[in-house]
Scaffold this motif. Structure first.
Motif, PDB file in Angstrom:
ATOM      1  N   ARG A 192       0.836  -1.213   0.000  1.00  0.00           N
ATOM      2  CA  ARG A 192       0.000   0.000   0.000  1.00  0.00           C
ATOM      3  C   ARG A 192       0.864   1.253   0.000  1.00  0.00           C
ATOM      4  N   LEU A 193       1.927   1.233   0.801  1.00  0.00           N
ATOM      5  CA  LEU A 193       2.837   2.380   0.840  1.00  0.00           C
ATOM      6  C   LEU A 193       3.483   2.600  -0.522  1.00  0.00           C
ATOM      7  N   SER A 194       3.906   1.534  -1.156  1.00  0.00           N
ATOM      8  CA  SER A 194       4.520   1.650  -2.480  1.00  0.00           C
ATOM      9  C   SER A 194       3.542   2.255  -3.490  1.00  0.00           C
ATOM     10  N   ALA A 195       2.306   1.791  -3.475  1.00  0.00           N
ATOM     11  CA  ALA A 195       1.298   2.330  -4.394  1.00  0.00           C
ATOM     12  C   ALA A 195       1.049   3.810  -4.117  1.00  0.00           C
ATOM     13  N   GLU A 196       1.023   4.167  -2.844  1.00  0.00           N
ATOM     14  CA  GLU A 196       0.808   5.569  -2.472  1.00  0.00           C
ATOM     15  C   GLU A 196       1.964   6.446  -2.962  1.00  0.00           C
ATOM     16  N   LEU A 197       3.183   5.928  -2.851  1.00  0.00           N
ATOM     17  CA  LEU A 197       4.346   6.670  -3.352  1.00  0.00           C
ATOM     18  C   LEU A 197       4.226   6.915  -4.855  1.00  0.00           C
ATOM     19  N   TYR A 198       3.882   5.877  -5.590  1.00  0.00           N
ATOM     20  CA  TYR A 198       3.731   6.018  -7.041  1.00  0.00           C
ATOM     21  C   TYR A 198       2.678   7.063  -7.385  1.00  0.00           C
ATOM     22  N   LYS A 199       1.543   7.011  -6.697  1.00  0.00           N
ATOM     23  CA  LYS A 199       0.473   7.974  -6.977  1.00  0.00           C
ATOM     24  C   LYS A 199       0.901   9.399  -6.653  1.00  0.00           C
TER      25      LYS A 199
END
Length: 114
Positions: free
Chosen positions: A14-21
């Protein structure tokens, strides 16, 4: 154990996806590439490690994930300092990386005792 069932994997993914966004529109491609890669490395190494056959192999990849978590935390601090990451989000991500690292330490400890 399926890595998808691990809370540490779910939180780091989830953190990785948030970083990408969040970094999607950042024009500093070097910084964007580096922070998204380190963020992606955490859940990826957890997944790879947990599919390995021996506790030693599992620990190896979990240690890499923990190192990537420290790398990510460093980049978040820098991102805040240079104005790429707002302080509120950055502080939340820093805390999340600390908690993920602690969870990884616990999992590594558990595997050490197997």
């Amino acid at each position: 154990m399926d890595f998808e069932k691990l809370q540490v994997w779910n939180r780091s993914a989830r953190l990785s996806a948030e970083l990408y966004k969040t970094m999607r529109d950042l024009r500093d491609f070097g910084f964007k590439d580096q922070i998204t890669r380190s963020g992606l490395s955490v859940p990826s190494n957890i997944a790879e490690g947990m599919t390995r056959g021996t506790p030693k192999d599992k620990r190896h990849f979990l240690l890499i994930a923990k190192g990537s978590c420290a790398e990510l935390r460093t980049q978040i601090y820098i991102g805040i300092d240079i104005g790429y990451i707002d302080k509120a989000s950055g502080n939340r991500w820093i805390q999340e990386t600390r908690e993920i690292a602690a969870m990884l330490s616990g999992l590594i400890g558990k595997l050490t005792n197997e």
